[in-house]
Design an enzyme around this catalytic site. Structure first.
Site, PDB file in Angstrom:
ATOM      1  N   SER A 136       1.045  -1.219  -0.071  1.00  0.00           N
ATOM      2  CA  SER A 136      -0.070   0.039  -0.034  1.00  0.00           C
ATOM      3  C   SER A 136       0.966   1.276  -0.183  1.00  0.00           C
ATOM      4  O   SER A 136       2.181   1.177  -0.148  1.00  0.00           O
ATOM      5  CB  SER A 136      -0.898   0.062   1.165  1.00  0.00           C
ATOM      6  OG  SER A 136      -0.228   0.204   2.307  1.00  0.00           O
ATOM      7  N   TYR A 150       1.912   0.395  11.386  1.00  0.00           N
ATOM      8  CA  TYR A 150       1.355  -0.296   9.911  1.00  0.00           C
ATOM      9  C   TYR A 150       2.500   0.375   8.865  1.00  0.00           C
ATOM     10  O   TYR A 150       3.006  -0.452   7.978  1.00  0.00           O
ATOM     11  CB  TYR A 150       0.269   0.370   9.538  1.00  0.00           C
ATOM     12  CG  TYR A 150      -0.440   0.074   8.308  1.00  0.00           C
ATOM     13  CD1 TYR A 150      -0.929  -1.223   7.891  1.00  0.00           C
ATOM     14  CD2 TYR A 150      -0.244   1.083   7.450  1.00  0.00           C
ATOM     15  CE1 TYR A 150      -1.536  -1.413   6.958  1.00  0.00           C
ATOM     16  CE2 TYR A 150      -0.880   0.803   5.910  1.00  0.00           C
ATOM     17  CZ  TYR A 150      -1.369  -0.665   5.810  1.00  0.00           C
ATOM     18  OH  TYR A 150      -1.904  -0.878   4.383  1.00  0.00           O
TER      19      TYR A 150
END
Length: 169
Positions: A136, A150
C-alpha cells in the site's frame, strides 16, 4: 478478501476479467465463507472457495495450499497475492507493544510465510505465474504521525519484496 478491501477487488478482477478461479483466504471463517458465496453468486458457482488461514502460522499456509490443490486439482496457480494486513491507527507514543507485535506478525512475517509456502509451488509449475505483495502507500511514504506500526511494517514489505526479486532473478 472478505472485508471488501484490496483483496476483494483482486478476487473480483481475477474472476471477471481474467477468468480465474480464486481461493479467498482469511483468518475468520465467516469472512471467507461469505466472500466465496458472494463471488459464486455473482460470477457462477465453483469460481471461488473460502479457506481459513492464519498467515502468521506456516502450517496454516501449507494446509491452505493443500486445500487449493484439492479443490482445484486440474489448475495451476496463476497468481498469489500476499495481501493480509492489520492496522492500528495510533501514534508511536500511544501504541502498545502488543499492537506492534500483531502488526509485524501479520504484515511482515505473514508475507514471509506466504512467500515460503507458495513460491516453491509456483516455481515447480510449468505454467507462468506471479507472486505479488501489497505494501500500500504506507510502504512508500514517510511517517505521518499516525499508524506508525502499519507504515513501518509496509516499508519492511517493500524491502523484503525487493530482496525476493533479487533472489528469484
Amino acid at each position: 478478501a472478505g472485508n471488501n478491501g484490496i483483496g476483494w477487488g483482486i478476487c473480483r478482477h481475477a474472476i471477471s476479467e481474467l477468468g480465474m478461479r480464486v481461493a479467498v483466504l482469511d483468518l475468520h471463517e465467516r469472512l471467507v465463507s461469505d466472500a466465496a458465496a458472494r463471488l459464486n453468486d455473482e460470477f457462477g458457482n465453483g469460481c471461488a472457495i473460502g479457506v481459513i488461514c492464519d498467515v502468521t502460522r506456516p502450517e496454516s499456509l501449507a494446509a491452505a495450499l493443500d486445500r487449493i490443490a484439492l479443490d482445484f486439482p486440474e489448475s495451476s496457480i496463476g497468481a498469489v497475492f500476499a495481501n493480509a494486513g492489520v492496522i492500528f491507527n495510533h501514534t508511536l507514543l500511544k501504541s502498545t507493544a502488543e499492537e506492534w507485535a500483531t502488526t509485524l506478525s501479520v504484515n511482515v512475517v505473514g508475507v514471509v510465510n506466504t512467500i515460503q509456502a507458495f513460491v516453491p509451488t509456483l516455481q515447480a509449475q510449468k505454467d507462468d505465474s506471479i507472486f505479488c505483495t501489497t505494501a500500500s502507500v504506507g510502504g512508500l511514504v514517510r511517517g505521518d504521525g499516525g499508524a506508525a506500526s502499519y507504515q513501518a511494517s509496509k516499508h519492511a514489505v517493500v524491502a523484503l519484496t525487493e530482496a525476493l526479486s533479487f533472489e528469484l532473478a
